[in-house]
Design a protein around this motif. Sequence first.
Motif, short mmCIF file in Angstrom:
data_model
loop_
_atom_site.label_atom_id
_atom_site.label_comp_id
_atom_site.label_asym_id
_atom_site.label_seq_id
_atom_site.Cartn_x
_atom_site.Cartn_y
_atom_site.Cartn_z
N ALA A 43 0.84 -1.16 0.08
CA ALA A 43 -0.07 0.03 0.02
C ALA A 43 0.71 1.27 0.07
CB ALA A 43 -1.07 0.06 1.26
N HIS A 44 1.84 1.31 0.85
CA HIS A 44 2.60 2.44 1.02
C HIS A 44 3.46 2.57 -0.41
CE1 HIS A 44 5.71 5.24 3.28
NE2 HIS A 44 4.85 5.76 3.00
N ALA A 45 4.02 1.59 -1.00
CA ALA A 45 4.85 1.92 -2.22
C ALA A 45 3.73 2.28 -3.38
CB ALA A 45 5.59 0.42 -2.71
N GLY A 46 2.53 1.76 -3.52
CA GLY A 46 1.68 2.07 -4.50
C GLY A 46 1.23 3.50 -4.37
N CYS A 47 0.85 3.84 -2.89
CA CYS A 47 0.28 5.16 -2.80
C CYS A 47 1.49 6.15 -3.22
CB CYS A 47 -0.06 5.14 -1.32
SG CYS A 47 -0.65 6.79 -0.92
N PHE A 48 2.52 5.98 -2.64
CA PHE A 48 3.68 6.79 -2.83
C PHE A 48 3.98 7.19 -4.13
CE2 PHE A 48 8.26 7.03 -3.97
CZ PHE A 48 8.47 8.59 -3.73
N THR A 49 4.03 5.98 -5.18
CA THR A 49 4.43 6.15 -6.46
C THR A 49 3.23 6.76 -7.17
OG1 THR A 49 5.73 3.88 -6.29
CG2 THR A 49 5.02 4.58 -8.44
N MET A 50 2.20 6.65 -6.84
CA MET A 50 1.05 7.14 -7.59
C MET A 50 0.99 8.76 -7.15
SD MET A 50 -2.97 6.51 -7.84
CE MET A 50 -2.96 5.05 -8.66
N ALA A 51 1.47 9.11 -6.04
CA ALA A 51 1.20 10.68 -5.50
C ALA A 51 2.39 11.11 -6.28
CB ALA A 51 1.60 10.47 -3.99
N LEU A 52 3.65 10.64 -6.74
CA LEU A 52 4.86 11.09 -7.33
C LEU A 52 4.30 11.46 -8.84
CD1 LEU A 52 7.54 12.20 -7.64
CD2 LEU A 52 8.43 9.76 -7.66
N ALA A 53 3.76 10.50 -9.23
CA ALA A 53 3.26 10.34 -10.89
C ALA A 53 2.24 11.70 -10.81
CB ALA A 53 2.39 9.15 -11.13
N PHE A 54 1.46 11.93 -9.99
CA PHE A 54 0.55 13.00 -10.11
C PHE A 54 1.28 14.35 -9.89
CE2 PHE A 54 -3.05 10.40 -9.48
CZ PHE A 54 -3.91 10.67 -10.31
N GLY A 55 2.24 14.46 -8.98
CA GLY A 55 3.34 15.55 -8.81
C GLY A 55 4.07 15.75 -9.78
N LEU A 56 4.71 14.65 -10.51
CA LEU A 56 5.48 15.05 -11.74
C LEU A 56 4.41 15.41 -12.90
CD1 LEU A 56 7.56 11.82 -11.68
CD2 LEU A 56 8.40 13.93 -11.63
N GLN A 57 3.16 15.20 -13.08
CA GLN A 57 2.39 15.44 -14.04
C GLN A 57 2.00 16.92 -14.04
OE1 GLN A 57 -1.31 13.17 -14.23
NE2 GLN A 57 -2.20 14.88 -15.36
#
Length: 141
Positions: A53-67
């Motif tokens: 959950a932590h890996a998935g949540c963080f990675t998706m949050a970063l993808a949105f931040g990068l976008q």
Amino acid sequence: MIRKAKAVWHGNGRTGSGNLSSESGVLAETPYSFKTRFENEKGTNPEELIAAAHAGCFTMALAFGLQAAGFTPTELATEAAVALEPEGQGFRISRSALTLRAKVPNLDEAAFARLAGEAEKNCPVSKVLNAAITLDAKLVQ
């Protein structure tokens, strides 16, 4: 939004066993027990699920931040290592160590570090964990 999962357990703590199911069906009576948690028997355990959950949540949050910053990653690969340690008569999850290897064209190291740090602090799973969280984030080519 509410997400649900269910645990069913039979027997005592050491010799009993149970299963976990999620509303989505991804977990469907997935076995867990003392041996899947504290040894290496096949099955899952709460800490493994928190790590995912932590890996998935963080990675998706970063993808949105990068976008939002105008960048499109080629790949974001994150591992979360969750530590379960003795505390008093029980245990506690003391830390989650995130290791990220990212391929993001045209992104400099300083902006990458800032965006990754913001994602770590702002992902909902990071916010819910009462544990030390570390982040080792590197851009790779």
